[in-house]
Design a protein around this motif. Structure first.
Motif, PDB file in Angstrom:
ATOM      1  N   ARG A   1      27.864  21.679 -87.596  1.00 20.63           N
ATOM      2  CA  ARG A   1      26.487  22.077 -87.322  1.00 20.63           C
ATOM      3  C   ARG A   1      26.132  21.895 -85.851  1.00 20.63           C
ATOM      4  O   ARG A   1      25.011  22.146 -85.439  1.00 20.63           O
ATOM      5  N   GLY A   2      27.105  21.462 -85.047  1.00 18.09           N
ATOM      6  CA  GLY A   2      26.879  21.319 -83.617  1.00 18.09           C
ATOM      7  C   GLY A   2      26.254  20.002 -83.201  1.00 18.09           C
ATOM      8  O   GLY A   2      25.858  19.837 -82.043  1.00 18.09           O
ATOM      9  N   HIS A   3      26.165  19.016 -84.119  1.00 19.83           N
ATOM     10  CA  HIS A   3      25.553  17.724 -83.797  1.00 19.83           C
ATOM     11  C   HIS A   3      26.624  16.774 -83.247  1.00 19.83           C
ATOM     12  O   HIS A   3      26.976  15.767 -83.868  1.00 19.83           O
ATOM     13  N   VAL A   4      27.130  17.102 -82.073  1.00 22.71           N
ATOM     14  CA  VAL A   4      28.261  16.370 -81.520  1.00 22.71           C
ATOM     15  C   VAL A   4      27.856  14.962 -81.091  1.00 22.71           C
ATOM     16  O   VAL A   4      28.658  14.028 -81.186  1.00 22.71           O
ATOM     17  N   SER A   5      26.627  14.778 -80.632  1.00 23.38           N
ATOM     18  CA  SER A   5      26.178  13.431 -80.262  1.00 23.38           C
ATOM     19  C   SER A   5      26.253  12.498 -81.471  1.00 23.38           C
ATOM     20  O   SER A   5      26.669  11.333 -81.342  1.00 23.38           O
ATOM     21  N   PHE A   6      25.881  13.004 -82.635  1.00 21.01           N
ATOM     22  CA  PHE A   6      25.986  12.204 -83.859  1.00 21.01           C
ATOM     23  C   PHE A   6      27.447  11.838 -84.130  1.00 21.01           C
ATOM     24  O   PHE A   6      27.754  10.702 -84.501  1.00 21.01           O
ATOM     25  N   VAL A   7      28.354  12.801 -83.956  1.00 21.21           N
ATOM     26  CA  VAL A   7      29.777  12.544 -84.186  1.00 21.21           C
ATOM     27  C   VAL A   7      30.283  11.466 -83.235  1.00 21.21           C
ATOM     28  O   VAL A   7      31.036  10.564 -83.635  1.00 21.21           O
ATOM     29  N   GLU A   8      29.881  11.542 -81.972  1.00 24.02           N
ATOM     30  CA  GLU A   8      30.288  10.525 -80.996  1.00 24.02           C
ATOM     31  C   GLU A   8      29.856   9.135 -81.448  1.00 24.02           C
ATOM     32  O   GLU A   8      30.648   8.183 -81.428  1.00 24.02           O
TER      33      GLU A   8
ATOM     34  N   PHE B   1      31.846   7.955 -84.506  1.00 29.55           N
ATOM     35  CA  PHE B   1      33.176   7.476 -84.133  1.00 29.55           C
ATOM     36  C   PHE B   1      33.087   6.108 -83.456  1.00 29.55           C
ATOM     37  O   PHE B   1      33.932   5.229 -83.689  1.00 29.55           O
ATOM     38  N   ALA B   2      32.072   5.926 -82.611  1.00 32.87           N
ATOM     39  CA  ALA B   2      31.899   4.624 -81.951  1.00 32.87           C
ATOM     40  C   ALA B   2      31.636   3.535 -82.978  1.00 32.87           C
ATOM     41  O   ALA B   2      32.215   2.442 -82.909  1.00 32.87           O
ATOM     42  N   GLU B   3      30.775   3.819 -83.944  1.00 28.25           N
ATOM     43  CA  GLU B   3      30.439   2.841 -84.983  1.00 28.25           C
ATOM     44  C   GLU B   3      31.655   2.496 -85.833  1.00 28.25           C
ATOM     45  O   GLU B   3      31.931   1.319 -86.104  1.00 28.25           O
ATOM     46  N   LEU B   4      32.392   3.500 -86.256  1.00 27.23           N
ATOM     47  CA  LEU B   4      33.532   3.266 -87.150  1.00 27.23           C
ATOM     48  C   LEU B   4      34.723   2.644 -86.427  1.00 27.23           C
ATOM     49  O   LEU B   4      35.500   1.901 -87.039  1.00 27.23           O
ATOM     50  N   SER B   5      34.865   2.941 -85.135  1.00 27.99           N
ATOM     51  CA  SER B   5      36.017   2.416 -84.394  1.00 27.99           C
ATOM     52  C   SER B   5      35.740   1.076 -83.739  1.00 27.99           C
ATOM     53  O   SER B   5      36.662   0.386 -83.302  1.00 27.99           O
ATOM     54  N   GLY B   6      34.449   0.705 -83.652  1.00 32.74           N
ATOM     55  CA  GLY B   6      34.091  -0.542 -82.988  1.00 32.74           C
ATOM     56  C   GLY B   6      34.095  -0.454 -81.481  1.00 32.74           C
ATOM     57  O   GLY B   6      34.053  -1.485 -80.795  1.00 32.74           O
TER      58      GLY B   6
ATOM     59  N   HIS C   1      29.786   3.283 -77.123  1.00 34.70           N
ATOM     60  CA  HIS C   1      29.581   4.734 -77.142  1.00 34.70           C
ATOM     61  C   HIS C   1      30.170   5.407 -75.914  1.00 34.70           C
ATOM     62  O   HIS C   1      30.748   6.492 -76.012  1.00 34.70           O
ATOM     63  N   ALA C   2      30.047   4.784 -74.740  1.00 37.95           N
ATOM     64  CA  ALA C   2      30.557   5.405 -73.510  1.00 37.95           C
ATOM     65  C   ALA C   2      32.063   5.644 -73.611  1.00 37.95           C
ATOM     66  O   ALA C   2      32.560   6.715 -73.214  1.00 37.95           O
ATOM     67  N   LYS C   3      32.795   4.662 -74.156  1.00 34.75           N
ATOM     68  CA  LYS C   3      34.238   4.836 -74.286  1.00 34.75           C
ATOM     69  C   LYS C   3      34.565   5.835 -75.381  1.00 34.75           C
ATOM     70  O   LYS C   3      35.492   6.651 -75.248  1.00 34.75           O
ATOM     71  N   ALA C   4      33.805   5.784 -76.473  1.00 36.96           N
ATOM     72  CA  ALA C   4      34.020   6.748 -77.553  1.00 36.96           C
ATOM     73  C   ALA C   4      33.792   8.171 -77.036  1.00 36.96           C
ATOM     74  O   ALA C   4      34.539   9.091 -77.379  1.00 36.96           O
ATOM     75  N   TRP C   5      32.768   8.355 -76.215  1.00 35.61           N
ATOM     76  CA  TRP C   5      32.485   9.685 -75.653  1.00 35.61           C
ATOM     77  C   TRP C   5      33.679  10.189 -74.862  1.00 35.61           C
ATOM     78  O   TRP C   5      34.078  11.357 -75.008  1.00 35.61           O
TER      79      TRP C   5
ATOM     80  N   ILE D   1      41.097   7.601 -80.976  1.00 36.02           N
ATOM     81  CA  ILE D   1      39.866   7.072 -81.569  1.00 36.02           C
ATOM     82  C   ILE D   1      39.762   7.470 -83.035  1.00 36.02           C
ATOM     83  O   ILE D   1      39.248   6.710 -83.861  1.00 36.02           O
ATOM     84  N   TYR D   2      40.258   8.643 -83.387  1.00 35.47           N
ATOM     85  CA  TYR D   2      40.205   9.069 -84.792  1.00 35.47           C
ATOM     86  C   TYR D   2      40.985   8.093 -85.666  1.00 35.47           C
ATOM     87  O   TYR D   2      40.521   7.702 -86.743  1.00 35.47           O
ATOM     88  N   ASP D   3      42.160   7.692 -85.207  1.00 32.82           N
ATOM     89  CA  ASP D   3      42.978   6.766 -85.998  1.00 32.82           C
ATOM     90  C   ASP D   3      42.270   5.426 -86.177  1.00 32.82           C
ATOM     91  O   ASP D   3      42.462   4.751 -87.195  1.00 32.82           O
ATOM     92  N   ARG D   4      41.439   5.037 -85.197  1.00 30.43           N
ATOM     93  CA  ARG D   4      40.730   3.755 -85.297  1.00 30.43           C
ATOM     94  C   ARG D   4      39.550   3.822 -86.266  1.00 30.43           C
ATOM     95  O   ARG D   4      39.072   2.791 -86.744  1.00 30.43           O
ATOM     96  N   THR D   5      39.054   5.021 -86.559  1.00 38.06           N
ATOM     97  CA  THR D   5      37.884   5.137 -87.436  1.00 38.06           C
ATOM     98  C   THR D   5      38.210   4.874 -88.893  1.00 38.06           C
ATOM     99  O   THR D   5      37.319   4.568 -89.690  1.00 38.06           O
ATOM    100  N   GLY D   6      39.458   5.050 -89.277  1.00 39.55           N
ATOM    101  CA  GLY D   6      39.818   4.907 -90.676  1.00 39.55           C
ATOM    102  C   GLY D   6      39.528   6.146 -91.502  1.00 39.55           C
ATOM    103  O   GLY D   6      39.607   6.112 -92.739  1.00 39.55           O
TER     104      GLY D   6
END
Length: 378
Positions: A268-275, A278-283, A286-290, A304-309
């Motif tokens: 849906r184009g909500h890339v900020s939400f995805v960032e 990923f930051a929340e799930l990977s620990g 946000h700046a590094k996740a971005w 980062i994807y592998d860290r999200t589980g």
């Protein structure tokens, strides 16, 4: 009175009709022509003084039709002198309303003075102005005029300070028309959005959910059916959230930060939400996740994807969605944005060609999860 300075702007016939016209219609037509010519001219000081005399003559005409002709023609004009604007604003409703609605030279003091003991029509005209200051909003609230208060409530240009919002809820919470009107505003404070939930109609609630960010916990509760009459799509709320980090945290606390929700948000184009997800799930911050999410190379997103589980089978869909997003400019208007989202999903899905069929089935199945707003029973 002299009109010699305006002889190149006006015709003697127009002025004669204005002064000596036998019918109201004839004088109103002459007034309209004269006002148009005055408004179109660049006036010297001498010409401006002469124009003032002519306009004052029109404003004092006994015929309402003639005075309304002036009000309608010069309602937005900088060439309408302030004193004449005030005179027109104090006139009968049909003359005053155009000026109260549009005249830029009227001050807050002018408006408040005119509104003392004014009719509903005048309150409504002021409530619909492009800009209505907080002090004038309070004057409108003082009127207890439901129609005027509703117009102000729906008007983005009407400045509701905290005290005005409190008054509106205290005095009009039982008036559904006023409560529903607030939903039309392009922005509402989150606490006001939350309070509106229990006071508005089903139709207004649907618009509120669609167009305004809800407090995160409330959004989750509505999605889970806590509000029997409401529906909500958390993906759309993700795009509206003013604080995506907090929104993501609330979703995770409620076990709603699912892989399918993240995938649908991306499509849906909500890339900020995805960032932030990923930051929340990977620990990671946000700046590094971005940086990792938007890494042009093949390694950052994978890391980062592998860290999200998240499920490994969904990675190609996430990769495809981000690749298409980076190659397509996101538009700003609503209709173009919806087209962008369709194109994003279609192009990303075409990137799935060549992967094992069972993986494709899995991705599409996960993409379909939560795809419809969660409606309450009944």
């Amino acid at each position: 009175m002299t009109v010699i300075a305006l002889r190149n702007r006006l015709t003697e016939t127009d002025v004669r009709r204005l002064v000596r016209g036998q019918t109201d219609e004839e004088r109103a037509l002459a007034a309209r022509k004269i006002c148009h010519r005055i408004d179109a001219a660049t006036l010297s000081d001498v010409e401006r003084a002469a124009a003032h005399d002519i306009l004052d003559l029109i404003a004092r005409d006994a015929a309402e039709l003639v005075r309304r002709s002036l009000a309608v023609t010069l309602r937005q004009s900088p060439n309408l002198p302030h004193d004449i604007a005030v005179k027109l604003a104090s006139d009968v409703d049909s003359v005053a309303a155009p000026v109260l609605l549009s005249c830029p030279s009227l001050t807050d003091e002018d408006l408040i003075e005119v509104l003392h003991g004014a009719s509903s029509a005048k309150f409504c005209a002021v409530a619909a102005r492009d800009q209505v200051s907080a002090i004038v909003v309070h004057e409108i609230l003082d009127s207890k005029d439901v129609v005027a208060v509703g117009l102000a409530a729906s008007n983005d240009g009407a400045e509701f300070d905290e005290a005005a919002y409190q008054r509106a809820f205290a005095e009009f919470c039982e008036c559904q028309a006023v409560m529903d009107a607030f939903v039309a505003r392009s922005h509402l404070p989150l606490d006001i959005t939350e309070r509106l939930i229990s006071h508005i109609s089903d139709q207004a609630l649907d618009r509120l959910v669609k167009n305004h960010a809800l407090p995160p916990q409330l959004a989750v509760e509505i999605a889970e059916g806590a509000r029997e009459r409401a529906t909500i799509d958390l993906v759309d709320q993700a795009g509206l959230a003013h604080d995506p980090k907090h929104f993501v945290q609330q979703l995770r606390m409620n076990s709603r930060l699912t892989p399918s929700l993240i995938l649908r948000a991306l499509f849906r184009g909500h890339v900020s939400f995805v960032e932030h997800a990923f930051a929340e799930l990977s620990g990671l911050p946000h700046a590094k996740a971005w940086l990792l999410v938007h890494d042009a190379g093949p390694l950052g997103l994978r890391a980062i994807y592998d860290r999200t589980g998240m499920p490994p089978r969904l990675y190609p869909a996430i990769r495809a969605g981000l690749d298409v997003y980076h190659s397509t400019e996101m538009p700003h208007d609503g209709e173009s944005r919806e087209h962008f989202r369709r194109v994003l999903a279609e192009r990303a899905i075409t990137r799935f060609q060549g992967i094992p069929e069972e993986d494709l089935d899995y991705m599409l199945r996960r993409f379909a999860e939560d795809a419809q707003p969660l409606a309450a029973a009944g």
